[in-house]
Design a protein around this motif. Structure first.
Motif, PDB file in Angstrom:
ATOM      1  N   TRP A 136       0.836  -1.191   0.000  1.00 22.18           N
ATOM      2  CA  TRP A 136       0.000   0.000   0.000  1.00 22.18           C
ATOM      3  C   TRP A 136       0.878   1.252   0.000  1.00 22.18           C
ATOM      4  O   TRP A 136       1.982   1.264   0.540  1.00 22.18           O
ATOM      5  N   GLY A 174      -3.289   5.438   2.227  1.00 24.64           N
ATOM      6  CA  GLY A 174      -3.245   6.189   3.483  1.00 24.64           C
ATOM      7  C   GLY A 174      -4.239   7.335   3.501  1.00 24.64           C
ATOM      8  O   GLY A 174      -4.969   7.532   4.485  1.00 24.64           O
ATOM      9  N   TRP A 193       1.251  -2.592   7.705  1.00 24.75           N
ATOM     10  CA  TRP A 193       1.368  -1.355   6.927  1.00 24.75           C
ATOM     11  C   TRP A 193       1.253  -0.116   7.808  1.00 24.75           C
ATOM     12  O   TRP A 193       1.865   0.917   7.529  1.00 24.75           O
ATOM     13  N   MET A 194       0.516  -0.209   8.897  1.00 20.95           N
ATOM     14  CA  MET A 194       0.301   0.948   9.766  1.00 20.95           C
ATOM     15  C   MET A 194       1.566   1.396  10.488  1.00 20.95           C
ATOM     16  O   MET A 194       1.575   2.453  11.126  1.00 20.95           O
ATOM     17  N   GLN A 203       3.940   5.491   4.889  1.00 24.32           N
ATOM     18  CA  GLN A 203       2.777   5.618   4.005  1.00 24.32           C
ATOM     19  C   GLN A 203       1.471   5.703   4.800  1.00 24.32           C
ATOM     20  O   GLN A 203       0.473   6.226   4.299  1.00 24.32           O
ATOM     21  N   ALA A 204       1.480   5.197   6.011  1.00 22.53           N
ATOM     22  CA  ALA A 204       0.308   5.330   6.881  1.00 22.53           C
ATOM     23  C   ALA A 204       0.405   6.584   7.740  1.00 22.53           C
ATOM     24  O   ALA A 204      -0.581   7.308   7.924  1.00 22.53           O
ATOM     25  N   TYR A 231      -6.532   7.221  15.471  1.00 25.86           N
ATOM     26  CA  TYR A 231      -5.798   6.506  14.421  1.00 25.86           C
ATOM     27  C   TYR A 231      -4.295   6.778  14.533  1.00 25.86           C
ATOM     28  O   TYR A 231      -3.469   5.857  14.446  1.00 25.86           O
ATOM     29  N   ILE A 271      -1.238   4.117  15.298  1.00 24.29           N
ATOM     30  CA  ILE A 271      -0.012   4.043  14.492  1.00 24.29           C
ATOM     31  C   ILE A 271       1.221   4.188  15.378  1.00 24.29           C
ATOM     32  O   ILE A 271       2.202   3.439  15.249  1.00 24.29           O
TER      33      ILE A 271
END
Length: 297
Positions: free
Chosen positions: A6, A11, A68-69, A73-74, A116, A120
């Motif tokens: 991703w 994101g 991914w988090m 990119q996140a 969020y 992260i």
């Protein structure tokens, strides 16, 4: 899109989805009711949050989204949304009973984006701690990283969940009369664990008669047996038994002859944890500066 790995597109889509979900919640259930998170509910939520983060961290190899988090990119799109919402908060008048953009701290999109970001942060910290435990340790890299990230994580979680435990009351003190009662924001009368007696109201004025300084000489009596005499100036509070006492107002009609003083008492039991997080971030910044300076030399 949505093909691995991703990128920033996913994101920004996830951040946009959280804002949309927040708007739907705002329309359906109204703003976040922080009073529901008063102690001990906030401690329970915090414990559950840690359990959730731990589960997500251990499932990240099985669930790609969790892995991914922990990437830029996140994090970067989430920060862009957070900065944008924070700027809006700074540009709009914030009111305790406001709605939507006028009460951003209870605005669902704002809250969801910051939750969020905290997730992260938590996953990123967990990943780095596991690397350190495996022996992949670098003082120059990891000390500033942990101070900055842990500090921000602590500040965000405690400031958010501790919000419901903040108490603000106003006490009208008269000369020579100890006062145990204070008025809460909703108008209810609260009996305090301390009494305040106004000894003398002080006012200094400019040549045109406008106030230059006003303060109160007071005596504080507490149920723990403390007997304190002090002076409360504007923006110079006195702290006792978890309460900060601020000079708030006086009888404006009487002016310098006022026989009453209005004091605001504020209790924020989570504030030391917030300060701990802030001090950790400051220490992390100093470490980065020192390490960067050594590299240049």
């Amino acid at each position: 899109m949505w093909t691995k790995p991703w990128t920033f597109k996913e994101g920004f889509l996830i951040g946009g989805g959280l804002i949309f979900a927040g708007l739907m919640l705002e329309l359906s259930v109204g703003p976040v009711m922080w009073d529901a998170f008063a102690w001990p509910a906030n401690a329970i939520v915090l414990a559950g949050f840690f359990v959730m983060l731990t589960a997500m961290a251990y499932l990240r190899k099985k669930i790609y989204a969790f892995q991914w988090m922990t990437t830029y990119q996140a994090a970067i799109p989430a920060m862009v949304y957070a900065v944008a919402l924070t700027i809006i908060m700074g540009l709009t008048r914030q009111q305790a009973n406001g709605t939507w953009l006028n009460n951003m701290l209870s605005f669902w999109p704002f809250v969801l984006i910051y939750v969020y970001i905290t997730v992260i942060l938590g996953l990123t910290i967990h990943r780095r701690l596991r690397q350190i435990l495996r022996g992949e340790w670098s003082m120059k890299r990891d000390v500033p990283f942990l101070l900055n990230h842990l500090g921000l994580f602590i500040a965000l979680t405690t400031a958010t969940l501790g919000n419901a435990d903040i108490q603000r009351v106003k006490m009208i003190c008269s000369v020579g009369e100890p006062e145990w009662r204070a008025m809460e924001q909703g108008g209810a009368i609260k009996e305090m664990d301390l009494a305040i007696e106004l000894k003398k109201f002080i006012m200094e004025t400019y040549d045109d008669g406008s106030p230059k300084r006003f303060a109160s000489e007071i005596q504080i009596l507490t149920k723990t047996g403390k007997n304190i005499e002090t002076t409360i100036d504007v923006n110079m509070p006195y702290e006792v038994d978890g309460w900060k006492i601020y000079q708030y107002g006086y009888d404006t009609q009487m002016g310098a002859q006022s026989q009453i003083s209005i004091l605001e008492l504020v209790s924020d039991p989570w504030l030391p944890f917030v300060y701990t997080g802030i001090y950790m971030m400051l220490a992390g910044a100093v470490c980065m500066f020192v390490i960067g300076g050594r590299k240049r030399v």
